[in-house]
Design an enzyme around this catalytic site. Structure first.
Site, PDB file in Angstrom:
ATOM      1  N   ARG A 180      40.388  63.710  53.558  1.00 44.19           N
ATOM      2  CA  ARG A 180      39.949  62.783  54.612  1.00 44.19           C
ATOM      3  C   ARG A 180      38.800  63.369  55.445  1.00 44.19           C
ATOM      4  O   ARG A 180      38.733  63.170  56.656  1.00 44.19           O
ATOM      5  CB  ARG A 180      41.131  62.382  55.499  1.00 44.19           C
ATOM      6  CG  ARG A 180      42.246  61.643  54.764  1.00 44.19           C
ATOM      7  CD  ARG A 180      41.745  60.359  54.126  1.00 44.19           C
ATOM      8  NE  ARG A 180      42.805  59.718  53.353  1.00 44.19           N
ATOM      9  CZ  ARG A 180      42.967  59.847  52.046  1.00 44.19           C
ATOM     10  NH1 ARG A 180      42.133  60.613  51.345  1.00 44.19           N
ATOM     11  NH2 ARG A 180      43.929  59.223  51.412  1.00 44.19           N
ATOM     12  N   SER A 231      46.970  53.431  56.740  1.00 42.29           N
ATOM     13  CA  SER A 231      47.787  54.584  57.134  1.00 42.29           C
ATOM     14  C   SER A 231      47.337  55.075  58.511  1.00 42.29           C
ATOM     15  O   SER A 231      46.167  55.384  58.707  1.00 42.29           O
ATOM     16  CB  SER A 231      47.658  55.714  56.110  1.00 42.29           C
ATOM     17  OG  SER A 231      48.147  55.308  54.851  1.00 42.29           O
ATOM     18  N   GLU A 301      44.797  59.182  61.452  1.00 40.42           N
ATOM     19  CA  GLU A 301      43.769  58.898  60.457  1.00 40.42           C
ATOM     20  C   GLU A 301      42.882  57.761  60.943  1.00 40.42           C
ATOM     21  O   GLU A 301      41.694  57.725  60.653  1.00 40.42           O
ATOM     22  CB  GLU A 301      44.404  58.544  59.113  1.00 40.42           C
ATOM     23  CG  GLU A 301      43.407  58.303  58.002  1.00 40.42           C
ATOM     24  CD  GLU A 301      44.051  58.194  56.636  1.00 40.42           C
ATOM     25  OE1 GLU A 301      43.742  57.230  55.925  1.00 40.42           O
ATOM     26  OE2 GLU A 301      44.864  59.067  56.276  1.00 40.42           O
TER      27      GLU A 301
END
Length: 306
Positions: A180, A231, A301
């Site tokens: 990420r 998410s 996130e």
């Protein structure tokens, strides 16, 4: 002088055909369906317009926010005193690359559309991306992934606009992809213009079948019937965020209109009328409870913007 006064004057002179909205509600442009008005929102149709917009923003003292589908953003209730640039409508071209097995896609192209194009070309490798509800720019920035695939595996190069250097093309290795993260997370003022994907020949029917299989998995396991930003937390090393949240008994935990999904604890959803403040408080409570009970710090996130 307020920045938007100068910006409006320059836009009228240099970009008279560009669509620019005043006080545009962000809840129309984020998958969370949350957010107050952006002072100005522009919808460029060509890369040249995007480059000029960013140059104008710098000269006017505006803080630009370049976005795609808004699928990983949480916007503030009070709105944004910023120039928001939406690439998802105009900067969305997808075409075959100059060498066999490659595809070129602009930053605002949806991953679903790029994956569909690859399938029609008989190119495999982007099946995992078909169900990710984002655009190329955001996906490259955060090295988006699912079901064992990620951007790092398929991005051959990315063309960026860097404030100090201008337009620069980085190879996949130079993009420094990690979990990420990428070169762009360390250079937040850089903007993705387009990316080239390197894929492998495959059978279109088999590729389509794999995409359908993964989409059905996503529908069965994720709360796609409610607005969310996907998410909510990054996967902590050695754990899964959703599993930790579930084990701490937090499924269904609610703050205002925001709720930990009862279908998948890794998702915070908008049950209806949720505010940015609701989501942020729910995130805080989840982090506090998981750390207290499991000793693990969860990192969001979702990108919380201001």
């Amino acid at each position: 002088m307020d920045w938007w006064i100068t910006f409006d004057q320059q836009a009228a002179d240099y970009l008279p055909d560009l669509r620019i909205e005043k006080e545009e509600p962000m809840d129309r442009h984020t998958s969370f369906r949350i957010g107050g008005p952006a002072r100005r929102m522009a919808f460029p149709e060509r890369g040249e317009q995007l480059v000029l917009l960013l140059d104008m923003a710098a000269r006017c003292g505006a803080r630009p926010l370049v976005m795609g589908n808004g699928t990983n953003l949480l916007a503030p209730d009070e709105g944004l005193d910023r120039l928001v640039i939406d690439t998802s409508a105009g900067l969305s071209r997808v075409e075959a690359g100059g060498t066999p097995g490659t595809i070129l896609a602009e930053a605002g192209a949806s991953l679903a559309r790029v994956a569909d194009f690859a399938c029609r070309q008989g190119l495999a490798g982007l099946e995992f991306a078909h169900g990710i509800p984002g655009t190329v720019g955001g996906a490259v920035c955060m090295n988006a992934g699912a079901y064992g695939g990620e951007m790092a595996q398929v991005v051959r190069e990315a063309t960026l606009l860097l404030p100090e250097e201008g337009i620069r093309t980085l190879t996949g290795a130079e993009m420094a992809f990690g979990y990420r993260r990428s070169f762009l997370t360390d250079h937040p003022d850089a903007v993705v213009l387009r990316a080239e994907f390197c894929l492998t020949p495959g059978n279109p029917a088999a590729i389509r079948g794999r995409m359908k299989e993964l989409l059905e998995k996503r529908r069965a396991s994720q709360p796609l019937e409610f607005p969310s930003a996907g998410s909510t937390f990054k996967r902590p090393e050695g754990y899964y965020a959703g599993t930790l949240i579930d084990q701490c008994g937090l499924k269904g935990l609610t703050v205002g209109g925001a709720q930990v999904s009862e279908k998948h604890a890794g998702f915070v959803i908008n049950r209806g009328g949720a505010t940015c403040a609701d989501v942020k408080e729910l995130i805080r409570q989840i982090q506090e409870r998981v750390f207290a009970q499991a000793g693990v710090r969860l990192e969001p996130e979702v990108r919380i913007i201001d």
